[in-house]
Design a protein around this motif. Structure first.
Motif, PDB file in Angstrom:
ATOM      1  N   VAL A 117      -0.142  28.117  24.316  1.00  0.00           N
ATOM      2  CA  VAL A 117      -1.456  28.773  24.307  1.00  0.00           C
ATOM      3  C   VAL A 117      -1.319  30.227  23.830  1.00  0.00           C
ATOM      4  N   ILE A 118      -0.306  30.925  24.353  1.00  0.00           N
ATOM      5  CA  ILE A 118      -0.089  32.332  23.952  1.00  0.00           C
ATOM      6  C   ILE A 118       0.175  32.409  22.444  1.00  0.00           C
ATOM      7  N   ASN A 119       1.075  31.536  21.953  1.00  0.00           N
ATOM      8  CA  ASN A 119       1.417  31.573  20.521  1.00  0.00           C
ATOM      9  C   ASN A 119       0.208  31.256  19.639  1.00  0.00           C
ATOM     10  N   LEU A 120      -0.539  30.224  20.023  1.00  0.00           N
ATOM     11  CA  LEU A 120      -1.694  29.837  19.194  1.00  0.00           C
ATOM     12  C   LEU A 120      -2.723  30.966  19.150  1.00  0.00           C
ATOM     13  N   LYS A 121      -2.953  31.588  20.307  1.00  0.00           N
ATOM     14  CA  LYS A 121      -3.949  32.664  20.359  1.00  0.00           C
ATOM     15  C   LYS A 121      -3.539  33.831  19.458  1.00  0.00           C
ATOM     16  N   SER A 122      -2.230  34.073  19.396  1.00  0.00           N
ATOM     17  CA  SER A 122      -1.809  35.210  18.566  1.00  0.00           C
ATOM     18  C   SER A 122      -1.771  34.834  17.084  1.00  0.00           C
ATOM     19  N   GLU A 123      -1.628  33.546  16.793  1.00  0.00           N
ATOM     20  CA  GLU A 123      -1.533  33.132  15.382  1.00  0.00           C
ATOM     21  C   GLU A 123      -2.892  32.848  14.750  1.00  0.00           C
ATOM     22  N   VAL A 124      -3.846  32.380  15.559  1.00  0.00           N
ATOM     23  CA  VAL A 124      -5.113  31.909  14.985  1.00  0.00           C
ATOM     24  C   VAL A 124      -6.251  32.846  15.382  1.00  0.00           C
ATOM     25  N   GLU A 125      -6.781  33.507  14.386  1.00  0.00           N
ATOM     26  CA  GLU A 125      -7.867  34.453  14.622  1.00  0.00           C
ATOM     27  C   GLU A 125      -9.099  33.707  15.136  1.00  0.00           C
ATOM     28  N   ASN A 126      -9.768  34.294  16.098  1.00  0.00           N
ATOM     29  CA  ASN A 126     -11.031  33.730  16.571  1.00  0.00           C
ATOM     30  C   ASN A 126     -10.895  32.428  17.374  1.00  0.00           C
ATOM     31  N   LEU A 127      -9.660  32.105  17.770  1.00  0.00           N
ATOM     32  CA  LEU A 127      -9.467  30.842  18.506  1.00  0.00           C
ATOM     33  C   LEU A 127      -9.977  31.000  19.942  1.00  0.00           C
ATOM     34  N   GLU A 148       0.854  -1.204   0.000  1.00  0.00           N
ATOM     35  CA  GLU A 148       0.000   0.000   0.000  1.00  0.00           C
ATOM     36  C   GLU A 148       0.881   1.243   0.000  1.00  0.00           C
ATOM     37  N   ASN A 149       0.637   2.097  -0.973  1.00  0.00           N
ATOM     38  CA  ASN A 149       1.400   3.331  -1.044  1.00  0.00           C
ATOM     39  C   ASN A 149       0.557   4.459  -0.461  1.00  0.00           C
ATOM     40  N   VAL A 150       0.883   4.925   0.744  1.00  0.00           N
ATOM     41  CA  VAL A 150       0.003   5.910   1.393  1.00  0.00           C
ATOM     42  C   VAL A 150       0.785   7.161   1.779  1.00  0.00           C
ATOM     43  N   ASP A 151       0.038   8.245   1.974  1.00  0.00           N
ATOM     44  CA  ASP A 151       0.660   9.482   2.459  1.00  0.00           C
ATOM     45  C   ASP A 151       0.895   9.351   3.949  1.00  0.00           C
ATOM     46  N   ARG A 152       2.012   9.901   4.400  1.00  0.00           N
ATOM     47  CA  ARG A 152       2.243  10.015   5.832  1.00  0.00           C
ATOM     48  C   ARG A 152       1.655  11.357   6.255  1.00  0.00           C
ATOM     49  N   ILE A 153       0.919  11.362   7.364  1.00  0.00           N
ATOM     50  CA  ILE A 153       0.341  12.622   7.835  1.00  0.00           C
ATOM     51  C   ILE A 153       0.974  12.957   9.172  1.00  0.00           C
ATOM     52  N   ALA A 154       1.782  14.005   9.202  1.00  0.00           N
ATOM     53  CA  ALA A 154       2.453  14.365  10.459  1.00  0.00           C
ATOM     54  C   ALA A 154       1.402  14.851  11.447  1.00  0.00           C
ATOM     55  N   GLY A 155       1.346  14.197  12.617  1.00  0.00           N
ATOM     56  CA  GLY A 155       0.339  14.533  13.630  1.00  0.00           C
ATOM     57  C   GLY A 155       0.358  16.013  13.992  1.00  0.00           C
ATOM     58  N   VAL A 156       1.558  16.595  14.080  1.00  0.00           N
ATOM     59  CA  VAL A 156       1.680  17.994  14.500  1.00  0.00           C
ATOM     60  C   VAL A 156       1.028  18.935  13.475  1.00  0.00           C
ATOM     61  N   ASP A 157       1.156  18.626  12.188  1.00  0.00           N
ATOM     62  CA  ASP A 157       0.534  19.462  11.147  1.00  0.00           C
ATOM     63  C   ASP A 157      -0.978  19.254  11.128  1.00  0.00           C
ATOM     64  N   PHE A 158      -1.369  17.997  11.280  1.00  0.00           N
ATOM     65  CA  PHE A 158      -2.790  17.650  11.270  1.00  0.00           C
ATOM     66  C   PHE A 158      -3.514  18.351  12.430  1.00  0.00           C
ATOM     67  N   ALA A 159      -2.923  18.250  13.634  1.00  0.00           N
ATOM     68  CA  ALA A 159      -3.559  18.854  14.813  1.00  0.00           C
ATOM     69  C   ALA A 159      -3.635  20.374  14.661  1.00  0.00           C
ATOM     70  N   ARG A 160      -2.583  20.966  14.071  1.00  0.00           N
ATOM     71  CA  ARG A 160      -2.544  22.431  13.899  1.00  0.00           C
ATOM     72  C   ARG A 160      -3.658  22.874  12.936  1.00  0.00           C
ATOM     73  N   GLU A 161      -3.879  22.082  11.885  1.00  0.00           N
ATOM     74  CA  GLU A 161      -4.941  22.431  10.937  1.00  0.00           C
ATOM     75  C   GLU A 161      -6.315  22.265  11.592  1.00  0.00           C
ATOM     76  N   MET A 162      -6.439  21.274  12.479  1.00  0.00           N
ATOM     77  CA  MET A 162      -7.727  21.103  13.176  1.00  0.00           C
ATOM     78  C   MET A 162      -8.016  22.300  14.083  1.00  0.00           C
ATOM     79  N   ILE A 163      -6.965  22.901  14.618  1.00  0.00           N
ATOM     80  CA  ILE A 163      -7.154  24.119  15.429  1.00  0.00           C
ATOM     81  C   ILE A 163      -7.705  25.241  14.543  1.00  0.00           C
ATOM     82  N   ASN A 164      -7.143  25.379  13.351  1.00  0.00           N
ATOM     83  CA  ASN A 164      -7.657  26.402  12.420  1.00  0.00           C
ATOM     84  C   ASN A 164      -9.138  26.163  12.128  1.00  0.00           C
ATOM     85  N   ARG A 165      -9.476  24.891  11.859  1.00  0.00           N
ATOM     86  CA  ARG A 165     -10.874  24.563  11.519  1.00  0.00           C
ATOM     87  C   ARG A 165     -11.813  24.855  12.685  1.00  0.00           C
ATOM     88  N   ALA A 166     -11.361  24.504  13.898  1.00  0.00           N
ATOM     89  CA  ALA A 166     -12.196  24.754  15.083  1.00  0.00           C
ATOM     90  C   ALA A 166     -12.449  26.254  15.221  1.00  0.00           C
TER      91      ALA A 166
END
Ligand code: UDP
Length: 246
Positions: free
Chosen positions: A120-130, A81-99
């Motif tokens: 928490v401080i960094n995420l709040k400053s990077e993600v609008e409306n978080l 099976e040839n599959v994409d690797r999904i880095a957990g750190v990138d995936f979780a960060r994108e889920m924060i954007n979606r939330a």
């Protein structure tokens, strides 16, 4: 359209997606009416599962199991099976954007006190409306107190960074105790978001050698991947030659 294929590796179902489909699928789980568990799986976790029945069952029950480590990608390749690797750190960060986009409250549990505070401080400053409604460091003994805090604030996205298998066990026990939420075990992600731990340069990431970079930076990690990684590969090869037995 969500493109997903469930494939078996050493007796466990792995959900394979491209990055965008994984995020879309997880977003659906974030909006449904139960607690859903996402496991970002790596070879060490297969080794743990072989010796820990409870953890093995958790991997089987998780709503989503995505291949995080390059080792799992290679293992699946051995199985054809040839599959994409999904880095957990990138995936979780994108889920924060979606939330944040969907006005869904978020909670972060784990890492050292100064790390979670900075993350928490960094995420709040990077993600609008978080909207971070609850956060706690990962060095606590009383799980009930944390479940209580989560229950009272009802986040829809809960990221748990306690290392494996603790984080997966913490999430699994939350299933019957919390309001509907998507819960993801995120390992060392808060350390990265705090700015204290550097991600491997892009070239390492592209070549699937992030583990090598992290091991060079923190040589004590060597005992975690060795002998787990070669043993995992051998096990997969044995399965490949002998056929899946589970
Ligand atoms: N951690 C924690 N509580 C514990 C054990 C670990 O909060 O009892 C944290 C640790 O500080 C780190 C994360 O869990 O932030 C796991 O890091 P690790 O490097 O083990 O993650 P992985 O290699 O799985 O990404």
């Amino acid at each position: 359209m969500i493109v997903m294929k469930r494939v078996k590796l050493l007796g466990y179902e792995i959900d394979t997606f491209n990055f965008n489909s994984a995020v879309e699928y997880a977003q659906e789980l974030m909006c449904n009416d139960k607690v859903n568990q996402v496991v970002t799986i790596n070879p060490e976790m297969f080794t743990t599962a072989a010796n820990d029945e409870q953890f093995s069952q958790i991997l089987k029950d998780a709503e989503m199991v995505i291949p995080d480590g390059i080792g799992v990608k290679i293992g699946l390749k051995i199985m054809g099976e040839n599959v994409d690797r999904i880095a957990g750190v990138d995936f979780a960060r994108e889920m924060i954007n979606r939330a944040a986009e969907k006005n869904m409250p978020v909670a972060l549990i784990g890492a050292k006190p100064e790390i979670i505070e900075k993350a928490v401080i960094n995420l709040k400053s990077e993600v609008e409306n978080l909207n971070i409604v609850y956060s706690h460091d990962g060095y606590f003994d009383n799980w009930d107190e944390i479940y209580e805090g989560l229950k009272n604030t009802s986040p829809r996205l809960i990221l748990v960074a306690l290392g494996s298998p603790k984080q997966e066990k913490f999430i699994s026990e939350a299933r019957n105790r919390l309001n509907p939420a998507l819960m993801i075990g995120v390992g060392g992600s808060f350390d990265v978001w705090s700015g204290v731990v550097q991600r491997a340069p892009k070239i390492y990431q592209k070549m699937g050698l992030e583990w090598l970079y992290r091991t060079l930076k923190q040589p004590e990690r060597f005992k975690r991947i060795f002998p787990a990684l070669p043993l995992f590969m051998l096990k997969v090869l044995r399965y490949r030659i002998g056929g899946e037995k589970c």
